[in-house]
Design an enzyme around this catalytic site. Structure first.
Site, PDB file in Angstrom:
ATOM      1  N   ILE A 157       0.832  -1.204   0.000  1.00 26.06           N
ATOM      2  CA  ILE A 157       0.000   0.000   0.000  1.00 26.06           C
ATOM      3  C   ILE A 157       0.862   1.248   0.000  1.00 26.06           C
ATOM      4  O   ILE A 157       0.576   2.220  -0.715  1.00 26.06           O
ATOM      5  CB  ILE A 157      -0.973  -0.016   1.186  1.00 26.06           C
ATOM      6  CG1 ILE A 157      -1.929  -1.200   1.068  1.00 26.06           C
ATOM      7  CG2 ILE A 157      -1.761   1.291   1.247  1.00 26.06           C
ATOM      8  CD1 ILE A 157      -2.849  -1.376   2.256  1.00 26.06           C
ATOM      9  N   ASP A 176      10.916   2.552   6.526  1.00 24.36           N
ATOM     10  CA  ASP A 176      10.426   1.198   6.796  1.00 24.36           C
ATOM     11  C   ASP A 176      11.581   0.420   7.421  1.00 24.36           C
ATOM     12  O   ASP A 176      12.630   0.268   6.782  1.00 24.36           O
ATOM     13  CB  ASP A 176       9.961   0.519   5.502  1.00 24.36           C
ATOM     14  CG  ASP A 176       9.221  -0.784   5.760  1.00 24.36           C
ATOM     15  OD1 ASP A 176       9.738  -1.616   6.538  1.00 24.36           O
ATOM     16  OD2 ASP A 176       8.137  -0.980   5.189  1.00 24.36           O
ATOM     17  N   ALA A 243      -4.352   3.444   7.773  1.00 23.95           N
ATOM     18  CA  ALA A 243      -3.743   2.150   8.087  1.00 23.95           C
ATOM     19  C   ALA A 243      -4.525   1.432   9.175  1.00 23.95           C
ATOM     20  O   ALA A 243      -5.375   0.589   8.897  1.00 23.95           O
ATOM     21  CB  ALA A 243      -2.283   2.355   8.500  1.00 23.95           C
ATOM     22  N   ARG A 244      -4.251   1.779  10.425  1.00 22.15           N
ATOM     23  CA  ARG A 244      -4.899   1.151  11.566  1.00 22.15           C
ATOM     24  C   ARG A 244      -5.079   2.191  12.669  1.00 22.15           C
ATOM     25  O   ARG A 244      -4.187   3.010  12.898  1.00 22.15           O
ATOM     26  CB  ARG A 244      -4.059  -0.020  12.122  1.00 22.15           C
ATOM     27  CG  ARG A 244      -4.231  -1.314  11.349  1.00 22.15           C
ATOM     28  CD  ARG A 244      -5.602  -1.929  11.577  1.00 22.15           C
ATOM     29  NE  ARG A 244      -5.789  -3.184  10.880  1.00 22.15           N
ATOM     30  CZ  ARG A 244      -6.304  -3.299   9.669  1.00 22.15           C
ATOM     31  NH1 ARG A 244      -6.635  -2.214   8.986  1.00 22.15           N
ATOM     32  NH2 ARG A 244      -6.482  -4.496   9.133  1.00 22.15           N
ATOM     33  N   GLU A 273     -12.294   3.110  17.302  1.00 24.59           N
ATOM     34  CA  GLU A 273     -13.206   2.549  16.306  1.00 24.59           C
ATOM     35  C   GLU A 273     -13.926   1.319  16.871  1.00 24.59           C
ATOM     36  O   GLU A 273     -13.282   0.501  17.543  1.00 24.59           O
ATOM     37  CB  GLU A 273     -12.376   2.157  15.080  1.00 24.59           C
ATOM     38  CG  GLU A 273     -13.157   1.794  13.844  1.00 24.59           C
ATOM     39  CD  GLU A 273     -12.235   1.532  12.653  1.00 24.59           C
ATOM     40  OE1 GLU A 273     -12.533   0.603  11.906  1.00 24.59           O
ATOM     41  OE2 GLU A 273     -11.226   2.253  12.480  1.00 24.59           O
ATOM     42  N   HIS A 291     -13.477   4.018   7.637  1.00 25.07           N
ATOM     43  CA  HIS A 291     -12.711   2.795   7.369  1.00 25.07           C
ATOM     44  C   HIS A 291     -13.142   2.150   6.039  1.00 25.07           C
ATOM     45  O   HIS A 291     -13.583   1.004   5.997  1.00 25.07           O
ATOM     46  CB  HIS A 291     -12.866   1.797   8.515  1.00 25.07           C
ATOM     47  CG  HIS A 291     -11.730   0.810   8.586  1.00 25.07           C
ATOM     48  ND1 HIS A 291     -11.324   0.219   9.745  1.00 25.07           N
ATOM     49  CD2 HIS A 291     -10.902   0.311   7.618  1.00 25.07           C
ATOM     50  CE1 HIS A 291     -10.310  -0.610   9.509  1.00 25.07           C
ATOM     51  NE2 HIS A 291     -10.033  -0.564   8.218  1.00 25.07           N
ATOM     52  N   ILE A 292     -12.971   2.913   4.973  1.00 21.26           N
ATOM     53  CA  ILE A 292     -13.404   2.456   3.652  1.00 21.26           C
ATOM     54  C   ILE A 292     -12.235   2.325   2.678  1.00 21.26           C
ATOM     55  O   ILE A 292     -12.435   2.303   1.463  1.00 21.26           O
ATOM     56  CB  ILE A 292     -14.462   3.415   3.057  1.00 21.26           C
ATOM     57  CG1 ILE A 292     -13.923   4.845   2.979  1.00 21.26           C
ATOM     58  CG2 ILE A 292     -15.744   3.361   3.875  1.00 21.26           C
ATOM     59  CD1 ILE A 292     -14.783   5.794   2.142  1.00 21.26           C
ATOM     60  N   GLY A 293     -11.017   2.213   3.206  1.00 19.49           N
ATOM     61  CA  GLY A 293      -9.839   2.207   2.332  1.00 19.49           C
ATOM     62  C   GLY A 293      -9.915   1.222   1.185  1.00 19.49           C
ATOM     63  O   GLY A 293      -9.616   1.553   0.046  1.00 19.49           O
TER      64      GLY A 293
END
Length: 316
Positions: A157, A176, A243-244, A273, A291-293
């Protein structure tokens, strides 16, 4: 052989599974009733997205289960290692929704730099009576071209997001801990392509030099962006989290928005959430989605097809 797609599955996936002799149930079963439903119907494969929890007690008490499938990337709602120890197959579809999430990131970015999230709240209320004042309020937008996008987490992603950013004309840097460098190839409609070679930056360099920062990491024990990181950022930065929930300190974010160091944020996921905090929901400088990624037709079709292919391979 019965499959329960408890959080749904796209029609191409259903067709592929049924063509291979599987019976696909798309009933949405409440969490507290899930164990009984699986046992009564002798379900052998359980497919979920982010809503359904698959924990140790469910795994222990559903002896017919042979496979757990996650439609999407993150599997923090599944006790993956425990399920594997019990002999279950655990699968997901890490590549299927990358483009959809990346495009949502840019929906938030484009909207944020031109105040669309706030203009769309206020134009219906004041557009006919306060047009000139609204025009002045929203008339100081900025362009993305030429700005630096910092991407934290450079998996599928993150790299899909980088492709869009490079196409827009942005400078891309990434952090990363598991990747030293990456080659990003951008394909175009006519068969041409261009490749960019990027090197991993330190987190401190990324946080302190980026004009915009987007998060693409799995669930973490600690904040990836917390108070310390917000204090490092350039004034006027924009933040995106698709992401989260829990990887971004929302209290620190609100403080940074209030003191003007962050000019806007785009959030698709939330710490609390599915009940986001009211200060997040009501803040005029936050662009919000529920949360519709990965929730596009194309992504869902890819997810369904990929799940079906894996299930057929493993269980037939």
């Amino acid at each position: 052989m019965k499959i329960l797609a408890n959080d749904g599955i796209a029609q191409p996936g259903i067709k592929a599974l049924e063509a291979s002799g599987f019976e696909v149930l798309t009933t949405t079963v409440a969490q507290e009733q899930l164990q009984n439903f699986i046992n009564e119907n002798e379900i052998e494969a359980l497919l979920v997205r982010s809503a359904t929890q698959v924990r140790k007690d469910l795994i222990d008490n559903c002896p017919t289960l042979k496979l757990i499938g996650r439609g999407g990337v993150g599997m923090d709602n599944i006790d993956v290692e425990y399920a594997k120890e019990k002999g279950l197959h655990v699968i997901n579809t890490p590549a299927a929704s990358s483009s959809s999430v990346a495009e949502l990131v840019f929906a938030h970015l484009f909207g944020g730099v031109r105040y669309l999230h706030d203009a769309n709240r206020n134009m219906p209320l004041e557009g006919d009576s306060n047009f000139k004042s609204l025009k002045k309020s929203y008339g100081s937008g900025i362009e993305l071209r030429g700005k630096t996008l910092g991407i934290i987490g450079f998996g599928r992603i993150g790299q899909a997001t980088a492709k869009i950013a490079l196409g827009v004309g942005m400078k891309v840097i990434f952090y990363d801990p598991y990747l030293e460098e990456a080659s990003i190839t951008i394909p175009f409609f006519d068969g041409q392509s261009i490749t960019f070679n990027l090197e991993c930056q330190t987190k401190e360099t990324l946080v302190s030099t980026s004009d915009f920062i987007t998060l693409h990491v799995p669930a973490q024990k600690d904040y990836v962006l917390g108070k310390e990181e917000f204090e490092m950022m350039k004034p006027g930065v924009g933040i995106i989290n698709a992401a989260r929930g829990g990887v971004l300190d929302e209290v620190a974010l609100i403080d940074a928005l209030e003191n003007g160091n962050v000019i806007f944020a785009g959030l698709d996921v939330y710490e609390s959430e599915p009940n986001p905090e009211i200060r997040i929901l009501m803040h005029p400088n936050i662009s919000l989605t529920p949360h519709i990624g990965g929730a596009t037709g194309e992504a869902q079709n890819r997810i369904g097809t990929e799940l079906a292919e894996q299930i057929i391979s493993l269980l037939k």
